[in-house]
Design a protein around this motif. Structure first.
Motif, mmCIF file in Angstrom:
data_model
loop_
_atom_site.group_PDB
_atom_site.id
_atom_site.type_symbol
_atom_site.label_atom_id
_atom_site.label_comp_id
_atom_site.label_asym_id
_atom_site.label_seq_id
_atom_site.Cartn_x
_atom_site.Cartn_y
_atom_site.Cartn_z
ATOM 1 N N ASN A 288 0.823 -1.204 0.000
ATOM 2 C CA ASN A 288 0.000 0.000 0.000
ATOM 3 C C ASN A 288 0.859 1.255 0.000
ATOM 4 O O ASN A 288 2.042 1.229 0.346
ATOM 5 N N VAL A 290 1.645 4.032 2.026
ATOM 6 C CA VAL A 290 1.518 4.472 3.413
ATOM 7 C C VAL A 290 1.920 5.937 3.512
ATOM 8 O O VAL A 290 2.450 6.527 2.574
ATOM 9 N N GLN A 291 1.664 6.528 4.671
ATOM 10 C CA GLN A 291 2.016 7.925 4.889
ATOM 11 C C GLN A 291 3.500 8.043 5.207
ATOM 12 O O GLN A 291 4.084 7.160 5.827
ATOM 13 N N GLU A 299 5.159 4.326 12.518
ATOM 14 C CA GLU A 299 4.020 3.586 13.047
ATOM 15 C C GLU A 299 3.630 2.528 12.017
ATOM 16 O O GLU A 299 2.983 2.834 11.008
ATOM 17 N N LYS A 301 1.630 -0.846 10.994
ATOM 18 C CA LYS A 301 0.466 -1.654 11.345
ATOM 19 C C LYS A 301 0.387 -2.840 10.381
ATOM 20 O O LYS A 301 0.255 -2.660 9.171
ATOM 21 N N ASN A 316 3.796 -4.870 14.261
ATOM 22 C CA ASN A 316 3.142 -3.647 14.723
ATOM 23 C C ASN A 316 4.122 -2.908 15.622
ATOM 24 O O ASN A 316 4.633 -3.468 16.599
ATOM 25 N N ASP A 359 -0.506 -1.749 6.494
ATOM 26 C CA ASP A 359 -1.824 -1.108 6.404
ATOM 27 C C ASP A 359 -1.697 0.323 5.901
ATOM 28 O O ASP A 359 -0.675 0.994 6.111
ATOM 29 N N LEU A 360 -2.770 0.811 5.264
ATOM 30 C CA LEU A 360 -2.760 2.139 4.656
ATOM 31 C C LEU A 360 -2.431 3.250 5.636
ATOM 32 O O LEU A 360 -1.795 4.246 5.274
ATOM 33 N N ASP A 361 -2.884 3.139 6.886
ATOM 34 C CA ASP A 361 -2.670 4.211 7.860
ATOM 35 C C ASP A 361 -1.344 4.067 8.600
ATOM 36 O O ASP A 361 -1.131 4.720 9.629
ATOM 37 N N SER A 362 -0.444 3.223 8.096
ATOM 38 C CA SER A 362 0.906 3.147 8.665
ATOM 39 C C SER A 362 1.686 4.401 8.279
ATOM 40 O O SER A 362 1.351 5.099 7.316
ATOM 41 N N GLN A 363 2.744 4.674 9.032
ATOM 42 C CA GLN A 363 3.600 5.829 8.746
ATOM 43 C C GLN A 363 5.052 5.401 8.815
ATOM 44 O O GLN A 363 5.436 4.592 9.650
#
Length: 639
Positions: A288, A290-291, A299, A301, A316, A359-363
């Motif tokens: 994905n 990620v940010q 971060e 996930k 994680n 995951d998409l909201d990982s950083q």
């Protein structure tokens, strides 16, 4: 980033997997030379491009990227006074056709890929060049209608060839020379018409011998009557070659006029090749966008190591905002090294514009340097020990680290005296933390865990271990230090509690009762559970082992009748009976009821005193006193 970082983090393997997807050699070369960027905006743009390419692939996976093979070498040959060959012009024509297909492919993709779909606008109109090459080159040869002169010459050549053939066929049918011929047929040798004459009649046919049969009995003679037509044909063919060269030079000039446009089109097509290879790889590993940030915040996930596929365990992790150093502990093969390598590899992939499996909201933060010391580091060429090699790496890391670095250290302080190694490791961690880097390190030293727990900015982590299955779960637990679990594993596997209690005393300078597990479970229950599992396994294997087992003192055995584990004390006697110690009790079993679990030679040193296991503490004390000399009134009886 240096080559060692790419090698150790296995980024080279990531490149190889992407190269397999690229469709052109130029695309593969681009991937080989791919380097990370430190510019946040540029990386975000790269990631957005891959995201748009993934959306395009969801509509159509057949992207018309082709025709680039050989184009770079063709361009390198331009402007040197040498005309392009027919095959080279055909490649250019195929490339231009591929460019037109790409333009048509991107027409309706603007709504899902507003940026990527506009790149084709940089491919300028080269249709007139493509049309002229197509007009002049057909079926891998210069077409008759490429010029009026070429058409005229080829017609003349056809006429002369027909006359030449008719004349030759007339000669072989002539009664005058029929008896001199080996066969009544015209034979072409080196592009010239000949007749097969018997060797003994060579003087009967005037002309030039152009070839001889393998046996030497036949001469292939070009008769004088055909020479005039042959000369005329050769003259026409020479003019044909000159006209073909003129046409090729003309087409080469047209290509050279459009050289810069062709170069731009090639660059855009390579960009598309690399971009869609990245997108296909992202889909393959379920990656994905990620940010990203530049403030040292990580971060993750459900992140996974991209090279492990379905075998990868989700990671994680949160690191940053004042807590920039993570110290990971836990048993060997528990996943500590994979964890820190995953963090480093994902950061490197992101900075090369690749999506990552998380995951998409990982950083993930970006770094100027990713510095590391992972692996055994043995240097054969420089004759350095493992510890020395590690130390050289770490000195280099200390020199290069700044507040924009990600530092990964595996088994810090290992390979030397434990006390000195622990002290050195602590000092190194402290110095790296002062430099402001993001730091992930693994270790076995409990003292370093205490340092991390008491030092602001550090956080402890451990790799979870399941004592029921005796297997690591590969799950990272933040906020707590782990242990090697050696004593717990030994207890679960059936090693006698007395041995483990002694080991604990030597290690921690304190007594601890191991009759009960440190996890609160009755050791008897743990042994019974393990016995049930092992008993089921041995029953399956029983038919495969018909031979009589022979056991020795100290062997750890399974008692198949009860599912319990014990240690061989004596035997066998004449009836094949063994005395087995089970939970501080000596019992007698026939050899058929016993199965070897662990040999004594694998558990104890060669000179081990088994009285520690089989005799009471009082017996061992009295025996030690008597061994030094007679003690009045003291007697002992072996149990």
């Amino acid at each position: 980033m240096n080559d060692q970082t790419f090698q150790v983090l296995e980024f080279i393997k990531i490149k190889e997997e992407i190269k397999e997807i690229t469709m052109t050699q130029e695309g593969k070369t681009f991937i080989d030379n791919m380097q990370p960027s430190y510019n946040l905006k540029q990386i975000e743009a790269w990631l957005d491009e891959v995201e748009e390419a993934k959306r395009i692939l969801a509509i159509s996976s057949s992207v018309p990227v082709s025709g680039l093979d050989g184009m770079e070498s063709i361009r390198n040959g331009l402007h040197k006074g040498v005309a392009l060959r027919v095959d080279q012009l055909m490649k250019i024509m195929l490339f231009l056709d591929s460019c037109e297909k790409m333009k048509r492919f991107m027409i309706d993709k603007e709504y899902v890929a507003p940026r990527v779909s506009t790149y084709v606008a940089g491919i300028e109109d080269l249709s007139s060049l493509a049309e002229e090459i197509t007009r002049c080159i057909r079926n891998n040869r210069i077409d008759d209608y490429a010029s009026k002169e070429l058409l005229r010459l080829r017609k003349q050549i056809g006429i002369v060839e027909d006359r030449l053939k008719e004349k030759a066929e007339a000669m072989v049918r002539s009664k005058k020379i029929e008896s001199f011929l080996q066969d009544s047929m015209v034979v072409i040798r080196n592009g010239r018409y000949t007749i097969p004459v018997k060797k003994e009649y060579k003087s009967k046919v005037k002309g030039s011998v152009l070839d001889v049969s393998a046996s030497g009995s036949t001469l292939f003679i070009e008769p004088e009557e055909l020479m005039y037509f042959q000369a005329e044909l050769e003259g026409l063919k020479s003019l044909e070659v000159m006209e073909e060269e003129r046409i090729l030079s003309y087409l080469t000039g047209l290509v050279e006029e459009q050289d810069m446009k062709i170069k731009l089109a090639m660059d855009i097509m390579v960009t598309y090749d690399v971009l869609f290879a990245k997108a296909k790889y992202a889909l393959r590993i379920k990656a994905n966008k990620v940010q990203i940030n530049d403030r040292h915040y990580i971060e993750l996930k459900n992140a996974r190591h991209p090279l492990l596929g379905d075998k990868a365990f989700p990671l994680n992790l949160v690191l940053g905002e004042g807590t920039n150093a993570l110290l990971i502990t836990g048993p060997n093969t528990g996943g500590k090294t994979v964890t820190i390598k995953t963090v480093g590899l994902l950061a490197l992939m992101i900075q090369c514009g690749l999506h990552v499996p998380a995951d998409l909201d990982s950083q993930i933060s970006i770094y100027q340097r990713i510095l590391l010391d992972i692996g055994d580091g043995q240097s054969i060429e420089q004759n350095l020990s493992t510890f020395s090699s590690h130390l050289k790496n770490i000195i280099s890391v200390l020199t290069e680290t700044n507040d924009h670095s990600l530092v990964l250290l595996d088994e810090l302080g290992s390979g030397t005296d434990p006390r000195e190694g622990m002290g050195l490791a602590t000092a190194i961690l402290e110095e790296l933390f002062k430099k402001g880097c993001t730091l992930l390190a693994t270790t076995h030293y409990s003292e370093i865990k205490e340092f991390a727990e008491s030092t602001e900015g550090f956080i402890n982590g451990s790799m979870e271990f399941d004592l029921e299955t005796l297997q690591p779960t590969y799950r990272l637990l933040l906020g707590e230090g782990g242990s090697s679990q050696a004593f717990a594993i030994a207890l679960k596997l059936g090693m006698h509690p007395t041995i483990i209690q002694n080991a604990h005393s030597y290690t921690y300078k304190e007594d601890k009762n191991y009759d009960y597990s440190i996890y609160g479970h009755d050791i008897k229950e743990l042994e019974k559970q393990l016995a049930r599992n092992k008993f089921a396994h041995f029953r399956k294997q029983e038919k495969k082992v018909p031979l009589i087992e022979q056991f020795h003192m100290g062997d750890n055995v399974l008692i198949t009748a009860t599912g319990e584990f014990g240690i061989i004390y004596k035997g066998p006697d004449e009836m094949g009976q063994y005395i087995v110690q089970v939970k501080n009790e000596k019992r007698e079993y026939p050899y058929k009821r016993l199965k070897l679990y662990i040999k004594a030679s694998e558990m104890y040193p060669e000179d081990y005193d088994f009285d520690i296991i089989f005799q009471s503490k009082d017996y061992r004390k009295s025996n030690k006193q008597l061994s030094k000399g007679h003690v009045e009134g003291m007697t002992i009886e072996r149990e």
